[in-house]
Structures are given as structure tokens and as C-alpha cells.
Design a protein around this motif. Structure first.
Motif, PDB file in Angstrom:
ATOM      1  N   SER A 394      61.290  48.189  45.218  1.00 43.71           N
ATOM      2  CA  SER A 394      59.937  48.650  45.527  1.00 43.71           C
ATOM      3  C   SER A 394      59.109  47.454  45.969  1.00 43.71           C
ATOM      4  CB  SER A 394      59.282  49.309  44.302  1.00 43.71           C
ATOM      5  OG  SER A 394      60.030  50.427  43.871  1.00 43.71           O
ATOM      6  N   GLN A 396      55.334  46.365  47.284  1.00 43.44           N
ATOM      7  CA  GLN A 396      53.939  46.741  47.488  1.00 43.44           C
ATOM      8  C   GLN A 396      53.336  45.869  48.585  1.00 43.44           C
ATOM      9  OE1 GLN A 396      52.065  49.309  45.654  1.00 43.44           O
ATOM     10  NE2 GLN A 396      50.917  48.971  47.536  1.00 43.44           N
ATOM     11  N   TYR A 400      48.377  49.058  51.767  1.00 37.41           N
ATOM     12  CA  TYR A 400      49.074  50.341  51.622  1.00 37.41           C
ATOM     13  C   TYR A 400      49.046  50.756  50.156  1.00 37.41           C
ATOM     14  CZ  TYR A 400      50.738  49.921  56.409  1.00 37.41           C
ATOM     15  OH  TYR A 400      50.801  49.822  57.777  1.00 37.41           O
ATOM     16  N   GLU A 401      48.651  52.014  49.918  1.00 39.82           N
ATOM     17  CA  GLU A 401      48.487  52.489  48.550  1.00 39.82           C
ATOM     18  C   GLU A 401      49.825  52.636  47.834  1.00 39.82           C
ATOM     19  OE1 GLU A 401      46.568  56.341  46.159  1.00 39.82           O
ATOM     20  OE2 GLU A 401      46.249  56.092  48.328  1.00 39.82           O
ATOM     21  N   LYS A 402      50.822  53.206  48.517  1.00 40.56           N
ATOM     22  CA  LYS A 402      52.119  53.436  47.896  1.00 40.56           C
ATOM     23  C   LYS A 402      53.101  52.331  48.281  1.00 40.56           C
ATOM     24  CE  LYS A 402      51.736  58.498  47.735  1.00 40.56           C
ATOM     25  NZ  LYS A 402      52.374  59.786  48.144  1.00 40.56           N
ATOM     26  N   PRO A 403      53.966  51.960  47.350  1.00 37.93           N
ATOM     27  CA  PRO A 403      54.968  50.937  47.687  1.00 37.93           C
ATOM     28  C   PRO A 403      56.064  51.509  48.586  1.00 37.93           C
ATOM     29  CG  PRO A 403      55.335  51.750  45.466  1.00 37.93           C
ATOM     30  CD  PRO A 403      54.058  52.380  45.939  1.00 37.93           C
ATOM     31  N   VAL A 404      56.692  50.634  49.342  1.00 38.55           N
ATOM     32  CA  VAL A 404      57.861  51.011  50.126  1.00 38.55           C
ATOM     33  C   VAL A 404      59.065  50.965  49.186  1.00 38.55           C
ATOM     34  CG1 VAL A 404      59.327  50.439  52.083  1.00 38.55           C
ATOM     35  CG2 VAL A 404      56.862  50.034  52.213  1.00 38.55           C
ATOM     36  N   VAL A 405      59.833  52.053  49.152  1.00 45.44           N
ATOM     37  CA  VAL A 405      60.963  52.161  48.224  1.00 45.44           C
ATOM     38  C   VAL A 405      62.262  52.286  49.006  1.00 45.44           C
ATOM     39  CG1 VAL A 405      62.002  53.475  46.345  1.00 45.44           C
ATOM     40  CG2 VAL A 405      59.515  53.231  46.464  1.00 45.44           C
ATOM     41  N   GLU A 534      54.326  51.987  61.082  1.00 47.78           N
ATOM     42  CA  GLU A 534      54.490  53.182  60.252  1.00 47.78           C
ATOM     43  C   GLU A 534      55.852  53.826  60.501  1.00 47.78           C
ATOM     44  OE1 GLU A 534      51.613  52.262  61.574  1.00 47.78           O
ATOM     45  OE2 GLU A 534      50.700  51.901  59.594  1.00 47.78           O
ATOM     46  N   HIS A 538      58.883  54.442  57.768  1.00 46.07           N
ATOM     47  CA  HIS A 538      59.500  55.764  57.608  1.00 46.07           C
ATOM     48  C   HIS A 538      61.014  55.669  57.786  1.00 46.07           C
ATOM     49  CE1 HIS A 538      59.928  60.136  57.811  1.00 46.07           C
ATOM     50  NE2 HIS A 538      60.702  59.949  58.879  1.00 46.07           N
ATOM     51  N   GLU A 541      62.588  53.874  54.648  1.00 42.93           N
ATOM     52  CA  GLU A 541      62.581  54.673  53.430  1.00 42.93           C
ATOM     53  C   GLU A 541      63.515  55.883  53.519  1.00 42.93           C
ATOM     54  OE1 GLU A 541      58.829  54.291  50.756  1.00 42.93           O
ATOM     55  OE2 GLU A 541      58.213  55.228  52.648  1.00 42.93           O
TER      56      GLU A 541
END
Length: 614
Positions: A394, A396, A400-405, A534, A538, A541
Motif C-alpha cells: 500500500s 499513500q 490522493y485520499e486512498k492509497p494505491v494497493v 489516473e 487504475h 491496481e
């Protein structure tokens, strides 16, 4: 009175001689230092240099000028010197001496920075101090890290043996060129900078050595500095506030700090107020930089026929390195640098956590995280034997609010780089993306290891009917064969689109992630070539996972991809116009129905069966 008058000259002479032996790390002496231009230097001149051989005590070594190399590189001169004095008689040039200031008639001429591989004598090249000052002090600095980027960034690969990987690396920063390019190739190169690493398995360092050597770093296992228990010894070895980073003192560029640590050690050349110059040659030559700057303590000199090195440890962070250019590095005391908090958790035979901070750098951060992760696994888990590994990263990103997982599962027979590479590589793609600057806020890596083989093979598929109508529901049964287990069926329901063409033939495929990724690139490559940040996130992830069973139905309809987006249902007229467009970014798109079913196995294999549309 006459006696006193006669004695005054002798007293002055005595004081002048005595002043040579005053420790050169004393602050008052800084005010007396001045600079000698390269045009004033002639062969045969003698002087001295300053560096640390043990502890934090700055010591003197002898210097004799052998000559001046004018324009040895574009717009660069070099002073050729011969160094002598204990321990240089036995060790030759020492990795970690980079930046050691050299003086003639108590005037600074430059920094020890270059040497020859396998030289019998301590003959070195000195970077003139005026070149260092003009390059490093007259360029505006900025807090944002501007690093070298590469679209072909690649982590160390386990598919190559040590001989192959070494032979493929050509580094202009390696004094020991004879290692990879033959004993007859003797060339003048920057002195290696010791990369002192603690908390990392020696086998991991060996794997990383080729990469670090590419950047002119000499990885060496060390330890974190611990003050002596004896208060008297502690008083002797503690660096005072006024002499932490003065000319001749040891300096460290911090790459990792915390449960793991890594720092590059060199020597301070020049200090002007809060500005510090060091090394005399580049670290990575990234231009503007953002690295913690610390003082360092030298335990001993490790003498070697191939490369002598200072065994050292960083002490206290005292500032920030903000310039990294051809003539050296520059830093400012009192400033802070940005580091990325990291946590690595390994759950297996034991459950351990590692907390540390890593430098925020496009080139080094992915490799340093990989090194830390591999070492963490090796410290608790077996190296050989079957095991299943689940890895989740993960990251951060600022803004960006959400982490990249990024998450995936793997099967391994040994401790290879493959599984960790597979996870870290997308992270490297983010940091080295071509769309925007990325600033990392937090990195978390969770690794779960099971001492068992959880794999299955896709043996066959069957469908409940060979002919379907538009809008029908098709039942697909995939037969999976686990390792050392009985075969079983995984049932998947697939919806046939309403607009499928009657009379057409459809291929139903059950496959693993590797085959599925190949189908993705073959059927709609344009969707996997991001045109903005973006889309890149995408794509990363949603990379295919090894435990997913993929059921795919290829349809006869065709569409287009445009700038990374898919358009599967375009009208025939629009499809015709776009197909003959005179601009780039347009590619073919084969329409599909895809279903992904998570399993508890690492899957392999693929099976296909055709069906017809009534």
C-alpha cells in the motif's frame, strides 16, 4: 630586555611550528583558511590533507603535487597528488576519503576525489575547490527532489547468475573496472563511496551489489553507532557541536534510518557558514537533491588489495544535502529533508515488523524497499523449499485520499526476487511515471508466508450448452486439479450479451493470470498503455492476480481504444471513421465478457471451448 627581544622571533617560530600540530578540527582555524587557485600550483609543491582514520578525530596526511591535468574532462581540471602517511602506506586510497581537503601553505586547493584501480601507491586526483564552489554554491536549491528518471527502470533479476549480471553492468563510477572489464583496463574514476548498511542480510547485499556499484557505491555491512558505556570514553568519542562537520570530518548521506539503516560515507571539504561541501565527485549526479546530512564515526580502516574502505556509522542528522553534481555534493546545516515512513510486516513462522524511513528518490526508493523486504523475509523464513507467499503493498501518495494497493500471491521453491519484484515493479512505475511528480507519504508492505504448496492446474472446462441465444446465461465449469489433491469443479455463470450476432462462433476460455495478461495485450493493447496518471494507477491496481480463475468469452464485435480508454460499442459509421483517422493513439479493441473468481490456489494453465449463437 635584550634577551626578551631576541627570544621573540624564536618564540614566533615555535608558535608557528606548534600551530601545524594543533588539531585541524578546531573552529578558530576555519577563519584562517584561504584558497589557492589551480594556476598557482606547480609540480613538486608539498602540503597536507585532512581526514578521519579512526573515531571522529581529524588527522593529517602528507601530500605532494605531481602535476596538473588541464581540461581532463570538459571544462574540468584536476590536480594530481601523491599521498603518504600512516595508514596510507599500507591501504592506498581509502573508500570514504572522497572530499578530504588538501592544503598547500595552509591554503585549500581542493578535495581528494579520484583514483586508479589496483594502484600500488596512493596517487589521487583532486577536484579544485574553486570548481566545487562555482558549481555547488552558485546554483539555487529547491526542496523538491529532481532525480534522474528512466522509462526502462528494472529491479535486480534472479534469472541471471552473478557472472551474467556483473558482465552486463558498465559503470563509469566504478574504480574497480578490472572486475568486469579486464585487468588491463586502468582508468581514472571517482573513489568508491562506502554504503554502510545495517539490519540487512548479507545475501541480499550480495544480490544488490551490481545495482549499487552502478551508482559508484560500495555496499558494506556495518552497524548502528552505540556510545561507549564508559563515560570517559564517551566524552572522548563524542563530537562537539562546533566540530561536527568541519573540513576533514566524516559526513554521511542517509538513505535509510530506523530498524534498518543505510548511509553513504565521505569527507567534508569546505564549510562556509551553514553551507558544507563534500565528496569532490557526484553521489548520483541528480542535480537538486533532498537527502539527510549527518556526521559519522569511523571504527577502523579495512585494508584490502582490491579496495580499502572506512568502516563507519552515521551519527546525528545535522542538515540537508541539496546539491549533487559533478564536482561534489552540497548541504545546509539546520535544514530538514523529506523521508518516506515505511513499515514491513512479515507473518510466517514468526510475526515481525520493521519500521524505518527511506529517502524519497525515484532511482533509489524502489530498490531500497526491495532490499529491506527481501532481508525481512530471509531473517525469519526458510530459503529453500516449497512455500506460498501473499504480498500486499500500500502506497499513500500526496494529494490522493486512498492509497494505491498492489496485491498478489505466488508459489516459490526458493527465495527468489520474482515475487517481490512483481510487487515493487509497479511501485517503481508510479515513482518514475512520465505524467506528474509523485511525492510518497507512506509505504506499507505485508508479506504472509505459508510452508506449503497451494497450487492448482486448470485441467478442463465444460459448458451446459453448446448453442446459446443472445441474453442467455451460460454455465461454465472449470475443473481444477490441486497439487496432491483431488480435482474439483469451479462453476461460473456468464451472461451472453443481448447484441451478440446470431450465427457467430464464440470462444470460451478459462485461464490463469499470465495467459490472461497476454490476451489483454493482444486483444486491446491500447487499454494498457496509459496516457495519464489516473489511468496508470487504475492499470496497476487491476493487474491480473495469480489466484484468480479467469473465464473469458471473446465476442465478434470490435471497437477501438483511444488514449487508453476502450470504446467497445461504437456505431459502424463511427468505427469506420475512427479506423482511418490520421492521428495516433487509436488501436483495435476486441469485445469480451470477463469474469474473475478468486481462489485459494496459485493457478496455472488454460483451456478453450467454442460455442455457437443461434
Amino acid at each position: 630586555m635584550k634577551f626578551k627581544i631576541r627570544q621573540i622571533p624564536y618564540l614566533l617560530i615555535f608558535l608557528g611550528i606548534f600551530s601545524v600540530f594543533i588539531p585541524y578540527n578546531s573552529a578558530p582555524l576555519l577563519a584562517l583558511e584561504n584558497i589557492m587557485d589551480i594556476n598557482e600550483i606547480t609540480p613538486g609543491m608539498k602540503g597536507y590533507g585532512k581526514t578521519v582514520f579512526t573515531g571522529d578525530r581529524i588527522e593529517i596526511f602528507n601530500v605532494e603535487v605531481l602535476g596538473i591535468l588541464k581540461n581532463w574532462e570538459a571544462k574540468s581540471n584536476m590536480i594530481l597528488i601523491k599521498m603518504s602517511g600512516d595508514p596510507l602506506e599500507n591501504s592506498g586510497i581509502i573508500a570514504g576519503m572522497s572530499g578530504s581537503p588538501v592544503y598547500i601553505n595552509n591554503r585549500l586547493i581542493g578535495a581528494v576525489a579520484y583514483g586508479w584501480s589496483f594502484a600500488k601507491e596512493a596517487i589521487a586526483g583532486v577536484t579544485p575547490i574553486n570548481e566545487m564552489k562555482n558549481t555547488l554554491l552558485n546554483i539555487p536549491t529547491q526542496k523538491d527532489d529532481i532525480s534522474l528518471t528512466s522509462n526502462e527502470w528494472e529491479l535486480p533479476s534472479s534469472s541471471q547468475n552473478e557472472t551474467e549480471s556483473t558482465s552486463q553492468v558498465t559503470s563509469l563510477l566504478m574504480p574497480q573496472e578490472a572486475i568486469s572489464q579486464g585487468l588491463n583496463n586502468i582508468r581514472l574514476t571517482p573513489i568508491l563511496s562506502p554504503l554502510i548498511v545495517s539490519g540487512v542480510d548479507s545475501r541480499v547485499l550480495q544480490k544488490m551489489q551490481t545495482l549499487f556499484n552502478t551508482y559508484g557505491l560500495y555496499p558494506l555491512q556495518g552497524g548502528s553507532y552505540v556510545s561507549p558505556a564508559n563515560p570517559l570514553l564517551e566524552k572522548e568519542t563524542r563530537i562537539s557541536e562546533n566540530t561536527k562537520l568541519v573540513p576533514g570530518a566524516s559526513i554521511a548521506a542517509i538513505l535509510i534510518k530506523g530498524d534498518l539503516s543505510a548511509a553513504v560515507v565521505g569527507t567534508v571539504t569546505y564549510k562556509d557558514g551553514d553551507n558544507v561541501l563534500a565528496f569532490g565527485h557526484p553521489f548520483l549526479q541528480t542535480g537538486n537533491a533532498d537527502l539527510p546530512m549527518a556526521s559519522a564515526y569511523v571504527y577502523a580502516i579495512l585494508s584490502s588489495l582490491s579496495n580499502s574502505v572506512k568502516m563507519a556509522s552515521p551519527l546525528e542528522i545535522v542538515g540537508r544535502i541539496n546539491q549533487d553534481r559533478r564536482s561534489g555534493i552540497a548541504g545546509t546545516l539546520g535544514e530538514s529533508s523529506h523521508m518516506v515512513p515505511c513499515q514491513i510486516e512479515v507473518e510466517g513462522t514468526q510475526k515481525l515488523k520493521y519500521n524505518f524511513e527511506v529517502v524519497d528518490n525515484k532511482l533509489l526508493t524502489p530498490s531500497l524497499v526491495l532490499m529491506a523486504a527481501h532481508s525481512a523475509v530471509l531473517s525469519t523464513e526458510k530459503m529453500l523449499g516449497e512455500k506460498s507467499v501473499n504480498i500486499k503493498l500500500s502506497a499513500q501518495i500526496e494529494g490522493y485520499e486512498k492509497p494505491v494497493v498492489v496485491e498478489n500471491v505466488f508459489y516459490e521453491l526458493d527465495q527468489s526476487w520474482f515475487s517481490l519484484n512483481h510487487i515493487i515493479q509497479p511501485f517503481a512505475m508510479i515513482m518514475n511515471n512520465q505524467f506528474q511528480k509523485v511525492r510518497m507519504k507512506q509505504i506499507d508492505l505485508k508479506i504472509k508466508v505459508l510452508d506449503m504448496r497451494q497450487t492448482a492446474y486448470i485441467e478442463a472446462i465444460k459448458v451446459n450448452k453448446k448453442q446459446v441465444r443472445p441474453g442467455d446465461t451460460l454455465q461454465v465449469d472449470a475443473r481444477l486439479k490441486p497439487f496432491a489433491g483431488e480435482s474439483f469443479y469451479q462453476t461460473v455463470l456468464m451472461q451472453i450479451p443481448e447484441d451478440v450476432l446470431p450465427g457467430s462462433m464464440l470462444n470460451v476460455t478459462a485461464c490463469d493470470a499470465t495467459y490472461g495478461q497476454a490476451l489483454n495485450m493482444g486483444r486491446s493493447a491500447g487499454k494498457y498503455l496509459p496516457t495519464n496518471f489516473e489511468q496508470l494507477l487504475h492499470y496497476i491496481e487491476n493487474m491480473e492476480r495469480n489466484n484468480n480463475l479467469m473465464i473469458r468469452i471473446l465476442l465478434q464485435k470490435r471497437g477501438l481504444t483511444y488514449k487508453g480508454e476502450g470504446f467497445p460499442s461504437l456505431p459502424t459509421s463511427m468505427l469506420s471513421i475512427m479506423s482511418f483517422s490520421n492521428q495516433s493513439g487509436i488501436g483495435p479493441l476486441f469485445d469480451e465478457v470477463i469474469s474473475r473468481i478468486p481462489t485459494t490456489y496459485v493457478l496455472s494453465g488454460n483451456q478453450t471451448i467454442p460455442i455457437s449463437v443461434k
